[in-house]
Write a protein that holds these residues in place. Structure first.
Motif, PDB file in Angstrom:
ATOM      1  N   ASP A 173      42.339  20.018  84.974  1.00 23.31           N
ATOM      2  CA  ASP A 173      43.217  21.274  84.727  1.00 23.31           C
ATOM      3  C   ASP A 173      42.884  22.791  83.822  1.00 23.31           C
ATOM      4  OD1 ASP A 173      45.484  20.651  86.159  1.00 23.31           O
ATOM      5  OD2 ASP A 173      45.718  19.628  84.582  1.00 23.31           O
ATOM      6  N   ALA A 174      42.492  21.659  82.382  1.00 24.31           N
ATOM      7  CA  ALA A 174      41.396  22.937  81.594  1.00 24.31           C
ATOM      8  C   ALA A 174      40.616  23.208  81.428  1.00 24.31           C
ATOM      9  CB  ALA A 174      41.341  22.055  80.327  1.00 24.31           C
ATOM     10  N   LEU A 175      39.290  22.866  82.973  1.00 22.90           N
ATOM     11  CA  LEU A 175      38.012  23.849  83.247  1.00 22.90           C
ATOM     12  C   LEU A 175      38.430  24.247  84.071  1.00 22.90           C
ATOM     13  CD1 LEU A 175      35.548  20.652  83.375  1.00 22.90           C
ATOM     14  CD2 LEU A 175      36.035  22.699  81.529  1.00 22.90           C
ATOM     15  N   ARG A 176      39.559  24.740  84.810  1.00 23.50           N
ATOM     16  CA  ARG A 176      39.912  25.510  85.882  1.00 23.50           C
ATOM     17  C   ARG A 176      40.888  27.021  84.998  1.00 23.50           C
ATOM     18  NH1 ARG A 176      43.831  23.440  88.289  1.00 23.50           N
ATOM     19  NH2 ARG A 176      42.944  21.852  89.684  1.00 23.50           N
ATOM     20  N   THR A 177      41.028  27.167  84.410  1.00 25.85           N
ATOM     21  CA  THR A 177      41.348  28.578  83.295  1.00 25.85           C
ATOM     22  C   THR A 177      40.825  28.988  82.329  1.00 25.85           C
ATOM     23  OG1 THR A 177      43.817  26.398  83.018  1.00 25.85           O
ATOM     24  CG2 THR A 177      43.306  28.691  81.287  1.00 25.85           C
ATOM     25  N   GLU A 178      39.477  27.862  81.817  1.00 22.26           N
ATOM     26  CA  GLU A 178      37.818  28.067  81.042  1.00 22.26           C
ATOM     27  C   GLU A 178      36.799  29.102  82.611  1.00 22.26           C
ATOM     28  OE1 GLU A 178      37.832  28.196  78.384  1.00 22.26           O
ATOM     29  OE2 GLU A 178      39.414  26.759  76.974  1.00 22.26           O
ATOM     30  N   THR A 179      37.138  28.621  83.867  1.00 24.11           N
ATOM     31  CA  THR A 179      36.746  28.728  84.347  1.00 24.11           C
ATOM     32  C   THR A 179      36.680  30.746  84.113  1.00 24.11           C
ATOM     33  OG1 THR A 179      35.795  27.082  85.089  1.00 24.11           O
ATOM     34  CG2 THR A 179      34.396  28.449  86.080  1.00 24.11           C
ATOM     35  N   VAL A 180      38.339  30.671  85.515  1.00 22.22           N
ATOM     36  CA  VAL A 180      38.578  31.726  85.359  1.00 22.22           C
ATOM     37  C   VAL A 180      38.237  32.190  84.023  1.00 22.22           C
ATOM     38  CG1 VAL A 180      40.839  32.940  85.810  1.00 22.22           C
ATOM     39  CG2 VAL A 180      39.812  30.829  87.057  1.00 22.22           C
ATOM     40  N   GLY A 181      38.640  32.259  82.668  1.00 23.89           N
ATOM     41  CA  GLY A 181      38.471  33.195  81.738  1.00 23.89           C
ATOM     42  C   GLY A 181      37.043  33.601  81.698  1.00 23.89           C
ATOM     43  N   VAL A 194      34.930  34.264  83.738  1.00 24.79           N
ATOM     44  CA  VAL A 194      34.564  34.871  84.923  1.00 24.79           C
ATOM     45  C   VAL A 194      34.732  35.898  83.995  1.00 24.79           C
ATOM     46  CG1 VAL A 194      34.605  36.125  86.728  1.00 24.79           C
ATOM     47  CG2 VAL A 194      34.291  33.806  86.248  1.00 24.79           C
ATOM     48  N   LEU A 195      36.262  35.940  83.573  1.00 26.69           N
ATOM     49  CA  LEU A 195      36.387  37.746  82.847  1.00 26.69           C
ATOM     50  C   LEU A 195      35.693  37.780  81.839  1.00 26.69           C
ATOM     51  CD1 LEU A 195      40.789  37.188  82.876  1.00 26.69           C
ATOM     52  CD2 LEU A 195      39.016  38.526  84.341  1.00 26.69           C
ATOM     53  N   LEU A 196      34.980  37.252  80.600  1.00 29.75           N
ATOM     54  CA  LEU A 196      34.192  37.217  79.514  1.00 29.75           C
ATOM     55  C   LEU A 196      33.532  37.097  80.105  1.00 29.75           C
ATOM     56  CD1 LEU A 196      33.959  36.879  76.307  1.00 29.75           C
ATOM     57  CD2 LEU A 196      32.739  34.042  77.257  1.00 29.75           C
ATOM     58  N   LEU A 197      32.650  37.496  80.979  1.00 32.48           N
ATOM     59  CA  LEU A 197      31.339  37.681  81.794  1.00 32.48           C
ATOM     60  C   LEU A 197      31.731  39.617  82.147  1.00 32.48           C
ATOM     61  CD1 LEU A 197      30.173  35.139  84.203  1.00 32.48           C
ATOM     62  CD2 LEU A 197      29.000  35.833  81.868  1.00 32.48           C
ATOM     63  N   VAL A 198      32.839  39.748  82.578  1.00 33.85           N
ATOM     64  CA  VAL A 198      32.976  40.609  82.944  1.00 33.85           C
ATOM     65  C   VAL A 198      33.194  41.604  81.715  1.00 33.85           C
ATOM     66  CG1 VAL A 198      34.803  42.533  84.113  1.00 33.85           C
ATOM     67  CG2 VAL A 198      34.051  39.734  85.415  1.00 33.85           C
ATOM     68  N   ALA A 199      33.792  40.978  80.587  1.00 38.23           N
ATOM     69  CA  ALA A 199      34.187  41.964  79.496  1.00 38.23           C
ATOM     70  C   ALA A 199      32.666  42.777  79.107  1.00 38.23           C
ATOM     71  CB  ALA A 199      35.000  41.350  78.688  1.00 38.23           C
ATOM     72  N   ALA A 238      42.083  32.260  77.435  1.00 33.14           N
ATOM     73  CA  ALA A 238      40.878  32.233  78.176  1.00 33.14           C
ATOM     74  C   ALA A 238      41.145  33.481  78.716  1.00 33.14           C
ATOM     75  CB  ALA A 238      40.587  31.113  78.779  1.00 33.14           C
ATOM     76  N   GLY A 239      42.643  34.578  79.484  1.00 28.48           N
ATOM     77  CA  GLY A 239      41.851  35.188  80.425  1.00 28.48           C
ATOM     78  C   GLY A 239      42.743  36.681  79.442  1.00 28.48           C
TER      79      GLY A 239
END
Length: 462
Positions: A23-31, A33-38, A275-276
């Motif tokens: 559960d934790a890593l799923r949220t961190e992974t999405v976050g 990807v957003l971090l990379l985009v930012a 994360a998001g």
């Protein structure tokens, strides 16, 4: 007295730990990807419309009477990152009372690995700058690991790591965050305003008291948290420390009748915000450095920036791997036979991605020299990029093995939602599997009968 048994390092996690990790890593992974985009958007914005980027970053707003008339960049670094550190505080508390750090013997290995993974990059930086005559102020910049960025790299290359390796990476990052918090609190605290600091401590005491009395309601805690944050900011102590302190106060153990502890519940609600939103916005207003051929060349020629790059790429890998190997060598910890030491080294290299906290420490260390602070940011970006590329290469070399391990971890033939590796050997599991096999055999016989062909000897006429 029986002799102590060997402990398996990077062995299978317990089922509750595995579910929490997922559960934790799923949220961190999405976050991540957003971090990379930012980060990419920040670099493009700063290098194509630099004046506009600077104007937005330097725009000030907030109540000046409360000492909070801050720029957008400062609101992102001091305000939004407090949410990130709040989640880090909750995760640290959970690890201490219910996770990998609960057992001192089991915790020794990731703690030593994380300490070595922070000390070695700092030593690399100091050595480079001592020889090259550079500034020693940035010694703490390459000591941090960014778990969201690391997981985003894994998501982008489409590689699945076994849960034990991911848990090791997450535990490293949690311990890393703890010591990064201590570094910020001890070494980057300006002149103290004791009245504001006393008010912040009084607010924290009230926060703790309300939690102990089990007072519920976000409308109580959110305004109190904002007051504590504002007082902490005005005290001279970095405001993110307030987030950590409040996170550590939450109860992370379950009581009778509870499915989740209050800490896990709050973390589940706040982690997506961290994360998001919080971390990507921080990246957007911190990663925007002007990149040119000359700037990239200077990263590898100036001692300050070269020390950051080598600290992240070389210091992190050598420190974490060396600390892990030495701890396993001189304790009774044995490596999981399904994995090998090159797997540990790949994770150690991946931990060299030091984005969010490294950028923050770089801003704090060179606050009086904005030009050098931007160069250090470029060095953090370059070092993290190199570490990510090397880790991808090392992980790709073992990707087939990892895929087989992950497939075996996730296998659930009886469809009860519990992976079979956690049930094999139990009587209930074997009964369910026997029922499944009998049902499949019956379906096969029925299909054969409808097709007009005998399915086995039992269906043939005498």
């Amino acid at each position: 007295m029986s002799a102590p048994t060997d402990r398996k390092f990077l062995g299978r996690l317990s089922l509750p730990e595995r579910r929490h990790l997922t559960d934790a890593l799923r949220t961190e992974t999405v976050g991540g990807v957003l971090l990379l985009v930012a980060a990419v958007v920040a670099l493009i914005w700063a290098n194509t419309f630099h004046d506009g980027y600077e104007a937005v970053s330097d725009f000030h707003f907030g109540p000046a009477a409360l000492g909070l008339n801050l720029s957008v960049e400062h609101w992102a670094a001091d305000g939004l990152l407090a949410v990130f550190f709040f989640v880090a505080g909750v995760e640290l508390k959970r690890e201490l009372v219910a996770g990998e750090l609960r057992d001192p013997r089991a915790a020794a290995l990731p703690v030593v690995a994380a300490l070595c993974g922070m000390a070695t990059p700092a030593l690399v930086y100091v050595l480079v700058n001592t020889v090259g005559g550079g500034s020693l102020d940035g010694w703490a910049v390459p000591t941090a690991t960014d778990i969201a960025f690391a997981l985003a790299v894994l998501a982008v290359i489409g590689t699945s790591l076994p849960s034990s390796l991911r848990a090791f990476l997450l535990t490293l990052a949690v311990v890393d965050d703890l010591f990064a918090i201590l570094i910020i609190a001890v070494f980057f605290t300006s002149d103290l305003n004791f009245a504001a600091l006393g008010g912040a401590f009084a607010g924290l005491a009230l926060f703790w008291f309300l939690l102990r009395k089990e007072v519920r309601g976000w409308y109580v805690y959110v305004p109190l948290a904002l007051v504590i944050w504002g007082l902490m900011y005005n005290s001279g102590v970095h405001a993110t420390i307030a987030g950590v302190a409040m996170g550590l106060m939450l109860r992370c153990t379950t009581r009778e009748g509870e499915e989740h502890s209050p800490g896990e519940h709050v973390e589940h609600l706040v982690r997506p915000l961290s994360a998001g939103l919080a971390v990507p916005l921080f990246a957007l207003f911190s990663a925007g450095v002007v990149v040119s051929g000359g700037a990239l060349r200077d990263v590898f020629t100036q001692p300050v920036t070269l020390g950051v790059v080598l600290g992240l790429v070389v210091g992190k890998a050598v420190g974490i791997f060396g600390g892990t190997w030495l701890t396993a060598r001189f304790t009774r910890a044995k490596l999981n036979p399904e994995l090998s030491w090159p797997d540990v080294f790949a994770v150690s290299v991946l931990a060299g991605i030091g984005f969010t906290v490294s950028l923050l420490i770089g801003e704090l260390a060179f606050a009086d020299d904005p030009a050098l602070a931007d160069e250090v940011k470029a060095a953090v970006l370059m070092g993290s990029l190199i570490a990510a590329a090397l880790a991808c290469l090392l992980i790709k070399l073992r990707v087939r093995k990892y895929q087989l391990l992950v497939t075996e971890e996730d296998r659930d033939e009886d469809g009860d939602g519990i992976p079979d590796v956690y049930e094999e050997g139990t009587e209930a599991y074997h009964l369910r599997m026997a029922e499944i096999h009998e049902r499949k055999a019956a379906e096969h016989r029925e299909r054969a009968r409808l097709a007009g062909a005998p399915s086995d000897g039992a269906d043939r006429p005498a």
